[in-house]
Design a protein around this motif. Structure first.
Motif, PDB file in Angstrom:
ATOM      1  N   UNK A   2       7.391 -43.517 -53.697  1.00  0.00           N
ATOM      2  CA  UNK A   2       6.788 -43.499 -52.334  1.00  0.00           C
ATOM      3  C   UNK A   2       5.672 -43.528 -52.866  1.00  0.00           C
ATOM      4  N   UNK A   3       4.696 -44.676 -52.170  1.00  0.00           N
ATOM      5  CA  UNK A   3       3.723 -44.985 -52.200  1.00  0.00           C
ATOM      6  C   UNK A   3       2.955 -45.433 -50.626  1.00  0.00           C
ATOM      7  N   UNK A   4       1.899 -44.238 -50.133  1.00  0.00           N
ATOM      8  CA  UNK A   4       1.387 -44.124 -49.621  1.00  0.00           C
ATOM      9  C   UNK A   4       0.871 -44.718 -48.395  1.00  0.00           C
ATOM     10  N   UNK A  49      12.056 -45.040 -36.949  1.00  0.00           N
ATOM     11  CA  UNK A  49      12.613 -45.492 -36.396  1.00  0.00           C
ATOM     12  C   UNK A  49      13.504 -43.750 -35.727  1.00  0.00           C
ATOM     13  N   UNK A  50      13.716 -43.363 -37.205  1.00  0.00           N
ATOM     14  CA  UNK A  50      15.003 -41.914 -36.573  1.00  0.00           C
ATOM     15  C   UNK A  50      13.470 -40.792 -36.403  1.00  0.00           C
ATOM     16  N   UNK A  51      12.604 -41.148 -37.593  1.00  0.00           N
ATOM     17  CA  UNK A  51      11.328 -40.125 -37.473  1.00  0.00           C
ATOM     18  C   UNK A  51      10.331 -40.446 -36.303  1.00  0.00           C
ATOM     19  N   UNK A  52      10.769 -41.316 -35.759  1.00  0.00           N
ATOM     20  CA  UNK A  52      10.041 -41.380 -33.956  1.00  0.00           C
ATOM     21  C   UNK A  52      11.292 -40.738 -33.024  1.00  0.00           C
ATOM     22  N   UNK A  72       3.307 -44.764 -35.570  1.00  0.00           N
ATOM     23  CA  UNK A  72       4.993 -44.284 -35.181  1.00  0.00           C
ATOM     24  C   UNK A  72       3.782 -44.249 -33.257  1.00  0.00           C
ATOM     25  N   UNK A  73       2.868 -43.796 -33.528  1.00  0.00           N
ATOM     26  CA  UNK A  73       1.698 -43.803 -32.495  1.00  0.00           C
ATOM     27  C   UNK A  73       2.154 -42.383 -31.751  1.00  0.00           C
ATOM     28  N   UNK A  74       2.487 -41.479 -32.072  1.00  0.00           N
ATOM     29  CA  UNK A  74       2.759 -40.149 -31.094  1.00  0.00           C
ATOM     30  C   UNK A  74       1.412 -39.150 -31.266  1.00  0.00           C
ATOM     31  N   UNK A  93       1.970 -37.067 -41.488  1.00  0.00           N
ATOM     32  CA  UNK A  93       1.132 -37.394 -41.052  1.00  0.00           C
ATOM     33  C   UNK A  93       0.784 -39.523 -40.125  1.00  0.00           C
ATOM     34  N   UNK A  94       1.158 -40.060 -41.825  1.00  0.00           N
ATOM     35  CA  UNK A  94       1.247 -41.247 -41.544  1.00  0.00           C
ATOM     36  C   UNK A  94       2.009 -41.789 -40.636  1.00  0.00           C
ATOM     37  N   UNK A  95       2.866 -40.947 -40.572  1.00  0.00           N
ATOM     38  CA  UNK A  95       4.350 -41.878 -39.647  1.00  0.00           C
ATOM     39  C   UNK A  95       3.848 -41.711 -38.870  1.00  0.00           C
TER      40      UNK A  95
END
Length: 286
Positions: free
Chosen positions: A146-148, A112-115, A278-280, A272-274
């Motif tokens: 962190x495991x993508x 959410x903060x990333x978005x 988040x639909x960016x 890129x995954x984030x």
């Protein structure tokens, strides 16, 4: 620091209905800023805003559509944003999924903060004199892994402390990558550990909540005002370039103590995954 050093500037603080966020919002107001008080509870958020003469904005970070709505609301209301303080967060004792299908800790503390940051980036970049993004992390990032391929903790056993640590590791990685991507735009980014603070962050856990409210917890833990000190410091440091991409343990700069935090390839893949989660669109990916 002189009085009213933030006169004429706008500071957006998430997680400001209590704890560190509320304390920071009060301090920013004392320094002359126009403060956007953002929280999950309409009543508590409005109460904090009223006491400092600010406006309140309500958002539920467990719903990414609500984050998008908030971003539009902020862009409509504030022609300039000088500081975005991504302070909201949570600890969840058992695994829960958001309405978007993501593990709740990962979404609330990181996605959410990333978005929100990405949706406000253009406005931040337009701010005269530059703007700052300050992210509330935690020293627990040191223990994160962190495991993508398992960001939502569906493959591995849910351990709340481990999941929380990983969400804060993602925050530190995001901060460094944001700083790299925004070089030359006037937008800088930094992250900090506030100390172990008596707050509502562990409200989902009966044990954590009881500790926070107990006399022992109050005696051993830092106050919200103490926890807000590094946030205010990073938001008001005279030359933000000197702290761009940096992580602070309270008021002391710390070189990351988790090798994943300094892996540029991992940072790129996480970003890129984030963006996908988040639909960016490609044009909104920083």
């Amino acid at each position: 620091m002189s009085d009213l050093v933030l006169r004429g500037r706008t500071v957006v603080v998430t997680g400001a209905s209590s704890g560190i966020g509320a304390a920071a919002a009060r301090r920013f107001t004392e320094l002359g800023a126009t403060v956007a008080v953002i929280g999950r509870s309409p009543q508590k958020t409005a109460a904090v805003a009223k006491t400092i003469g600010a406006e309140s904005h309500v958002v539920d970070f467990s719903q990414l559509d609500d984050v998008r709505r908030l971003a539009e609301e902020l862009l409509t209301r504030y022609p300039r944003i000088d500081v975005l303080a991504n302070n909201a967060g949570g600890i969840f004792a058992s695994r829960k999924e958001s309405t978007d299908g993501h593990e709740m800790t990962f979404q609330v503390n990181y996605l959410a903060p990333f978005l929100l940051t990405n949706l406000l980036l253009d406005r931040l970049a337009q701010t005269p004199g530059g703007a700052r993004v300050v992210n509330t992390a935690s020293m627990d990032y040191r223990k994160g892994n962190l495991d993508l391929d398992d960001l939502d903790t569906t493959r591995n056993r849910y351990r709340w402390r481990s999941v929380y640590s990983t969400s804060k590791l993602a925050t530190v990685i995001f901060t460094r990558e944001l700083a790299r991507r925004q070089q030359g735009t006037g937008v800088t980014a930094s992250a900090f550990h506030p100390g172990v603070v008596a707050s509502d962050v562990g409200r989902d856990s009966a044990i954590n909540g009881a500790l926070m409210r107990s006399w022992l917890g109050k005696a051993l833990l830092s106050t919200p005002e103490q926890g807000a000190e590094p946030l205010v410091h990073l938001a008001t440091t005279p030359d933000p370039v000197t702290i761009d991409g940096a992580y602070f343990h309270r008021l002391d700069r710390e070189e990351p103590k988790n090798t994943q935090a300094t892996d540029p390839a991992l940072a790129l893949r996480l970003w890129e995954r984030s963006a996908l989660l988040t639909g960016l669109s490609a044009t909104n990916r920083g």
